[in-house]
Write an enzyme that holds these catalytic residues in place. Structure first.
Site, PDB file in Angstrom:
ATOM      1  N   ARG A  55      93.127  42.793  63.991  1.00  0.00           N
ATOM      2  CA  ARG A  55      91.828  42.372  64.542  1.00  0.00           C
ATOM      3  C   ARG A  55      91.030  43.595  65.016  1.00  0.00           C
ATOM      4  O   ARG A  55      89.820  43.638  64.922  1.00  0.00           O
ATOM      5  CB  ARG A  55      92.041  41.414  65.711  1.00  0.00           C
ATOM      6  CG  ARG A  55      92.573  40.068  65.280  1.00  0.00           C
ATOM      7  CD  ARG A  55      93.005  39.254  66.462  1.00  0.00           C
ATOM      8  NE  ARG A  55      93.994  39.988  67.267  1.00  0.00           N
ATOM      9  CZ  ARG A  55      94.579  39.517  68.351  1.00  0.00           C
ATOM     10  NH1 ARG A  55      94.283  38.319  68.786  1.00  0.00           N
ATOM     11  NH2 ARG A  55      95.461  40.244  69.006  1.00  0.00           N
ATOM     12  N   LYS A 165     110.187  36.092  60.358  1.00  0.00           N
ATOM     13  CA  LYS A 165     110.686  35.093  61.281  1.00  0.00           C
ATOM     14  C   LYS A 165     109.930  35.208  62.602  1.00  0.00           C
ATOM     15  O   LYS A 165     109.404  36.285  62.865  1.00  0.00           O
ATOM     16  CB  LYS A 165     112.195  35.236  61.490  1.00  0.00           C
ATOM     17  CG  LYS A 165     112.579  36.452  62.387  1.00  0.00           C
ATOM     18  CD  LYS A 165     113.955  36.351  62.916  1.00  0.00           C
ATOM     19  CE  LYS A 165     114.009  35.883  64.323  1.00  0.00           C
ATOM     20  NZ  LYS A 165     113.768  36.918  65.368  1.00  0.00           N
ATOM     21  N   GLU A 233     124.312  42.328  71.562  1.00  0.00           N
ATOM     22  CA  GLU A 233     123.320  43.403  71.737  1.00  0.00           C
ATOM     23  C   GLU A 233     123.474  43.998  73.128  1.00  0.00           C
ATOM     24  O   GLU A 233     123.673  43.252  74.096  1.00  0.00           O
ATOM     25  CB  GLU A 233     121.906  42.847  71.601  1.00  0.00           C
ATOM     26  CG  GLU A 233     121.590  42.348  70.213  1.00  0.00           C
ATOM     27  CD  GLU A 233     120.116  42.027  70.095  1.00  0.00           C
ATOM     28  OE1 GLU A 233     119.368  42.923  69.699  1.00  0.00           O
ATOM     29  OE2 GLU A 233     119.718  40.892  70.435  1.00  0.00           O
ATOM     30  N   ASP A 252     115.935  32.731  68.781  1.00  0.00           N
ATOM     31  CA  ASP A 252     115.695  34.119  68.376  1.00  0.00           C
ATOM     32  C   ASP A 252     116.778  34.629  67.426  1.00  0.00           C
ATOM     33  O   ASP A 252     116.491  35.415  66.524  1.00  0.00           O
ATOM     34  CB  ASP A 252     115.648  35.006  69.634  1.00  0.00           C
ATOM     35  CG  ASP A 252     115.257  36.440  69.329  1.00  0.00           C
ATOM     36  OD1 ASP A 252     114.269  36.633  68.593  1.00  0.00           O
ATOM     37  OD2 ASP A 252     115.931  37.374  69.818  1.00  0.00           O
ATOM     38  N   HIS A 257     119.671  34.622  62.158  1.00  0.00           N
ATOM     39  CA  HIS A 257     120.640  35.649  61.758  1.00  0.00           C
ATOM     40  C   HIS A 257     122.085  35.113  61.723  1.00  0.00           C
ATOM     41  O   HIS A 257     122.805  35.321  60.754  1.00  0.00           O
ATOM     42  CB  HIS A 257     120.568  36.852  62.699  1.00  0.00           C
ATOM     43  CG  HIS A 257     119.186  37.435  62.845  1.00  0.00           C
ATOM     44  ND1 HIS A 257     118.281  37.489  61.819  1.00  0.00           N
ATOM     45  CD2 HIS A 257     118.552  37.990  63.911  1.00  0.00           C
ATOM     46  CE1 HIS A 257     117.161  38.065  62.237  1.00  0.00           C
ATOM     47  NE2 HIS A 257     117.301  38.369  63.508  1.00  0.00           N
ATOM     48  N   LYS A 353     121.988  39.079  74.696  1.00  0.00           N
ATOM     49  CA  LYS A 353     121.378  40.347  75.111  1.00  0.00           C
ATOM     50  C   LYS A 353     122.211  40.907  76.253  1.00  0.00           C
ATOM     51  O   LYS A 353     122.875  40.160  76.975  1.00  0.00           O
ATOM     52  CB  LYS A 353     119.954  40.109  75.633  1.00  0.00           C
ATOM     53  CG  LYS A 353     119.008  39.487  74.616  1.00  0.00           C
ATOM     54  CD  LYS A 353     118.387  40.531  73.744  1.00  0.00           C
ATOM     55  CE  LYS A 353     117.356  39.932  72.816  1.00  0.00           C
ATOM     56  NZ  LYS A 353     117.174  40.750  71.603  1.00  0.00           N
TER      57      LYS A 353
HETATM   58  P1  NDP Z   1     103.126  43.168  67.853  1.00  0.00           P
HETATM   59  O1  NDP Z   1     102.608  42.297  68.926  1.00  0.00           O
HETATM   60  O2  NDP Z   1     103.625  44.523  68.181  1.00  0.00           O
HETATM   61  O3  NDP Z   1     101.971  43.380  66.749  1.00  0.00           O
HETATM   62  C1  NDP Z   1     101.193  42.332  66.277  1.00  0.00           C
HETATM   63  C2  NDP Z   1     100.202  42.876  65.259  1.00  0.00           C
HETATM   64  O4  NDP Z   1      99.439  41.808  64.740  1.00  0.00           O
HETATM   65  C3  NDP Z   1      99.208  43.890  65.793  1.00  0.00           C
HETATM   66  O5  NDP Z   1      98.880  44.785  64.750  1.00  0.00           O
HETATM   67  C4  NDP Z   1      97.997  43.028  66.129  1.00  0.00           C
HETATM   68  O6  NDP Z   1      96.869  43.842  66.163  1.00  0.00           O
HETATM   69  C5  NDP Z   1      98.035  42.082  64.952  1.00  0.00           C
HETATM   70  N1  NDP Z   1      97.414  40.775  65.149  1.00  0.00           N
HETATM   71  C6  NDP Z   1      97.607  39.906  66.165  1.00  0.00           C
HETATM   72  N2  NDP Z   1      96.919  38.765  65.949  1.00  0.00           N
HETATM   73  C7  NDP Z   1      96.299  38.930  64.752  1.00  0.00           C
HETATM   74  C8  NDP Z   1      95.459  38.108  63.961  1.00  0.00           C
HETATM   75  N3  NDP Z   1      95.094  36.890  64.363  1.00  0.00           N
HETATM   76  N4  NDP Z   1      95.012  38.585  62.774  1.00  0.00           N
HETATM   77  C9  NDP Z   1      95.375  39.820  62.349  1.00  0.00           C
HETATM   78  N5  NDP Z   1      96.154  40.640  63.060  1.00  0.00           N
HETATM   79  C10 NDP Z   1      96.613  40.203  64.249  1.00  0.00           C
HETATM   80  O7  NDP Z   1     104.235  42.299  67.086  1.00  0.00           O
HETATM   81  P2  NDP Z   1     105.462  42.832  66.209  1.00  0.00           P
HETATM   82  O8  NDP Z   1     104.969  43.854  65.254  1.00  0.00           O
HETATM   83  O9  NDP Z   1     106.602  43.183  67.087  1.00  0.00           O
HETATM   84  O10 NDP Z   1     105.935  41.507  65.461  1.00  0.00           O
HETATM   85  C11 NDP Z   1     105.200  40.971  64.363  1.00  0.00           C
HETATM   86  C12 NDP Z   1     106.074  39.895  63.711  1.00  0.00           C
HETATM   87  O11 NDP Z   1     107.265  40.477  63.203  1.00  0.00           O
HETATM   88  C13 NDP Z   1     106.511  38.790  64.668  1.00  0.00           C
HETATM   89  O12 NDP Z   1     106.544  37.578  63.965  1.00  0.00           O
HETATM   90  C14 NDP Z   1     107.951  39.192  65.036  1.00  0.00           C
HETATM   91  O13 NDP Z   1     108.740  38.069  65.350  1.00  0.00           O
HETATM   92  C15 NDP Z   1     108.412  39.806  63.727  1.00  0.00           C
HETATM   93  N6  NDP Z   1     109.524  40.745  63.896  1.00  0.00           N
HETATM   94  C16 NDP Z   1     109.343  41.897  64.620  1.00  0.00           C
HETATM   95  C17 NDP Z   1     110.389  42.799  64.740  1.00  0.00           C
HETATM   96  C18 NDP Z   1     110.203  44.099  65.448  1.00  0.00           C
HETATM   97  O14 NDP Z   1     111.122  44.935  65.366  1.00  0.00           O
HETATM   98  N7  NDP Z   1     109.094  44.315  66.131  1.00  0.00           N
HETATM   99  C19 NDP Z   1     111.729  42.552  64.120  1.00  0.00           C
HETATM  100  C20 NDP Z   1     111.779  41.322  63.361  1.00  0.00           C
HETATM  101  C21 NDP Z   1     110.707  40.468  63.279  1.00  0.00           C
HETATM  102  P3  NDP Z   1      95.484  43.340  66.836  1.00  0.00           P
HETATM  103  O15 NDP Z   1      95.827  42.920  68.215  1.00  0.00           O
HETATM  104  O16 NDP Z   1      94.572  44.501  66.716  1.00  0.00           O
HETATM  105  O17 NDP Z   1      95.044  42.201  65.981  1.00  0.00           O
HETATM  106  C1  BG6 Z   2     115.333  40.202  65.906  1.00  0.00           C
HETATM  107  C2  BG6 Z   2     115.298  39.553  67.255  1.00  0.00           C
HETATM  108  O1  BG6 Z   2     115.125  39.255  64.914  1.00  0.00           O
HETATM  109  O2  BG6 Z   2     116.623  40.798  65.711  1.00  0.00           O
HETATM  110  C3  BG6 Z   2     115.582  40.571  68.345  1.00  0.00           C
HETATM  111  O3  BG6 Z   2     113.999  39.000  67.471  1.00  0.00           O
HETATM  112  C4  BG6 Z   2     116.899  41.281  68.080  1.00  0.00           C
HETATM  113  O4  BG6 Z   2     115.636  39.935  69.616  1.00  0.00           O
HETATM  114  C5  BG6 Z   2     116.926  41.821  66.657  1.00  0.00           C
HETATM  115  O5  BG6 Z   2     117.016  42.343  69.004  1.00  0.00           O
HETATM  116  C6  BG6 Z   2     118.317  42.348  66.332  1.00  0.00           C
HETATM  117  O6  BG6 Z   2     118.311  43.014  65.092  1.00  0.00           O
HETATM  118  P1  BG6 Z   2     119.347  44.179  64.777  1.00  0.00           P
HETATM  119  O7  BG6 Z   2     119.040  44.541  63.363  1.00  0.00           O
HETATM  120  O8  BG6 Z   2     119.057  45.276  65.773  1.00  0.00           O
HETATM  121  O9  BG6 Z   2     120.706  43.596  64.973  1.00  0.00           O
END
Ligand code: NDP
Ligand code: BG6
Length: 506
Positions: A55, A165, A233, A252, A257, A353
């Site tokens: 966004r 997910k 974890e 979660d 998983h 956790k």
């Molecule tokens: P974050 O909150 O860090 O990032 C979200 C991103 O989405 C930002 O770039 C944000 O930017 C953007 N965003 C939010 N709303 C919108 C919208 N309506 N349209 C377009 N862009 C949008 O989340 P994560 O990156 O941690 O997680 C993203 C997904 O990945 C989730 O579903 C999470 O469950 C999954 N996931 C994450 C993991 C991780 O290691 N982080 C591991 C496994 C799964 P802006 O605010 O500028 O729009």
């Molecule tokens: C993500 C969960 O899907 O898997 C987290 O949202 C968790 O809570 C993570 O920490 C664990 O992944 P890994 O690869 O580190 O075991």
């Protein structure tokens, strides 16, 4: 599930990868480092370009700088990759673009479509596109509808959609999400990511089982006493309270998983090694899981304690957690699979956790001998034959067996046959490298099908609604003692193979 060693530019059609959520944690920590690594390892630089979307407003240059910093922060085994694109900035400057979607109005999607077409025309791409939704769950539905309404769900080439997910929060929302997805995309276009399926050791569960008849011949109720799946974890919830407090361990980790691990360990041999055949067998296992009852489940919530050698807060003291929250940070379950192969064999699942250490293992405990000839022998250790799949860390297998220990009195000792991946093959690819490569080559084996996601929610939703209170457990422990009651009726005990000393223990 094309394995990475045969990867290369020839297998990947030239395409545009459009990542929604390209400023987020997942993109920065996992996706862009994995993409860079694929480019360097398999010479994919001319195969794809990336258009980041969020966004926020951002110039291409700023997005490139952000990505370069992310890659530099997560360098993995780059040393042996050769000189080309050794500076990630060079690749970022050539391959990355950024487009804001603002609040997601129709005109913003029209602008996105124009930008995609301009990039494709400038680089001679033929319309092959991947849309990767690295978005908060609430943004998935509106984004899918936006793509559908602006005509981006189909193109002159192929179009694939990657969804992270969680796939819903219960069975009702999973069905609703699938309806939204299927309203715009066909199921064969959709790649639902459970990153555990990208871990090399998880895929190897299938190879281990179906390439080694020695083990498959004993893979049943006649030889196996119980199976345990532990995903522990050491970390807490970090900065994710807003998400985690509404989610908890069952949503979660268990629904996705741990359930994937259960399916791979328990499934019947597929008719072939292709995506649909494997996914058909995984769904059948989920359909055979006996309905859970509240006394098959123990929840826990961490309290303050010692983790990684330092004092850490309890869950209720974490920033952003609702006062008095009853969200479980630990879940243990006793699951039965009502099939001919598994009738009567308990599968014990647990995850949490702030547990003792970071460790993912599957422990398969075999029955003891029908007659005990060595009653008079003293025993060091308590186990007979146990096969440990060590999925992380120190990936490998250990098979425990008994030997007679030389001594002045008869004594049994437990020893192991051990295999370590890293010793044999060096470091393993990151799960996201494998999964991104599979999306690029159109291999759906390691992705979750719609019926699989719904079936998993169907098993667990009654337990989410059962209002089971969590038991406290100190950070740094193996979870609440109450989880032992799931195993005690059969005289079983939780077991993992600890990396430090290799001893079987709790
Ligand atoms: P974050 O909150 O860090 O990032 C979200 C991103 O989405 C930002 O770039 C944000 O930017 C953007 N965003 C939010 N709303 C919108 C919208 N309506 N349209 C377009 N862009 C949008 O989340 P994560 O990156 O941690 O997680 C993203 C997904 O990945 C989730 O579903 C999470 O469950 C999954 N996931 C994450 C993991 C991780 O290691 N982080 C591991 C496994 C799964 P802006 O605010 O500028 O729009
Ligand atoms: C993500 C969960 O899907 O898997 C987290 O949202 C968790 O809570 C993570 O920490 C664990 O992944 P890994 O690869 O580190 O075991």
């Amino acid at each position: 599930m094309e394995s990475l060693p045969v990867a290369g530019p020839g297998a990947v059609d030239r395409h545009l990868l459009v990542v929604f959520g390209a400023t987020g944690d997942l993109f920065r920590q996992k996706l862009v480092p994995a993409l860079y690594h694929l480019v360097r390892q398999y010479n994919l630089a001319d195969r794809f370009l990336i258009l980041g979307v969020a966004r926020s407003q951002m110039e291409d240059e700023d997005f490139r700088a952000l990505s370069r910093v992310s890659i530099e922060g997560i360098s993995r085994g780059q040393a042996q990759l050769g000189e080309e694109y050794a500076d990630p900035g060079d690749w970022c400057d050539e391959a990355l673009y950024f487009q804001s979607i603002g609040t997601g109005e129709a005109h913003a999607y029209r602008a996105l479509r124009n930008r995609i077409e301009r990039i494709e025309a400038a680089h001679g791409l033929s319309g092959n596109r991947i849309f990767y939704l690295a978005l908060p769950p609430a943004a998935i539905g509106p984004t899918v509808r936006g793509l559908g309404a602006s005509g981006l769900a189909h193109s002159a080439g192929w179009t694939r959609l990657v969804v992270e997910k969680p796939f819903g929060v219960d069975v009702e929302s999973a069905v609703a999400l699938n309806r939204v997805l299927h309203g715009c995309f066909d199921e064969p276009q959709i790649y639902r990511i459970d990153h555990y399926l990208g871990k090399a050791t998880v895929q190897n569960l299938l190879v281990f089982r179906f390439a080694n008849p020695l083990f498959e011949s004993v893979w049943n109720r006649d030889r196996i006493d119980n199976i345990q799946i532990t995903v522990a974890e050491a970390v807490g919830i970090g900065q994710r309270a807003a998400y985690y407090d509404r989610s908890g361990a069952l949503r979660d980790m268990v629904q996705n998983h741990l359930t994937q691990l259960l399916s791979l360990v328990a499934m019947e041999p597929p008719v072939s090694f292709d995506a649909e055949a494997i996914r058909d067998e995984k769904v059948k296992i989920l359909q055979s899981v006996r309905p859970l009852r509240p006394d098959d489940v123990v929840f826990g919530q961490y309290t303050a304690g010692q983790a990684n050698g330092r004092s850490v807060s309890g869950y209720l003291e974490e920033q952003g957690v609702t006062p008095g929250s009853v969200t479980p940070t630990y879940a243990a379950l006793r699951v039965f699979v009502d099939s001919w192969r598994w009738q009567g064999v308990p599968f014990y699942l647990r995850t949490g956790k702030r547990m003792h250490s970071r460790l993912t293992q599957v422990a398969v405990t075999f029955h003891g001998p029908p007659v005990t000839l060595f009653k008079s022998f003293e025993r060091s250790g308590r186990q007979g034959n146990v096969l440990y799949f060590k999925l992380q860390p120190h990936e490998g297998f250990d098979l425990l067996f008994d030997v007679q220990k030389p001594s002045d009195h008869p004594q049994l000792d437990t020893r192991s046959l051990a295999f370590a991946y890293e010793e044999a093959f060096g470091s393993l690819p990151d799960a996201y490298e494998t999964l991104l490569y599979d999306v690029m080559t159109g291999d759906r084996t390691l992705f979750v099908r719609s019926d699989e996601a719904e079936e998993a929610w169907r098993r667990y939703t009654p337990m989410l609604e059962a209002a089971i209170s969590p038991h406290p457990y100190p950070a740094g422990s193996w979870g609440p003692k109450e989880a032992e009651r799931l195993l005690s009726p059969r005289d079983h005990e939780w077991t993992v193979r600890l990396p430090d000393n290799g001893d079987p223990g709790i």
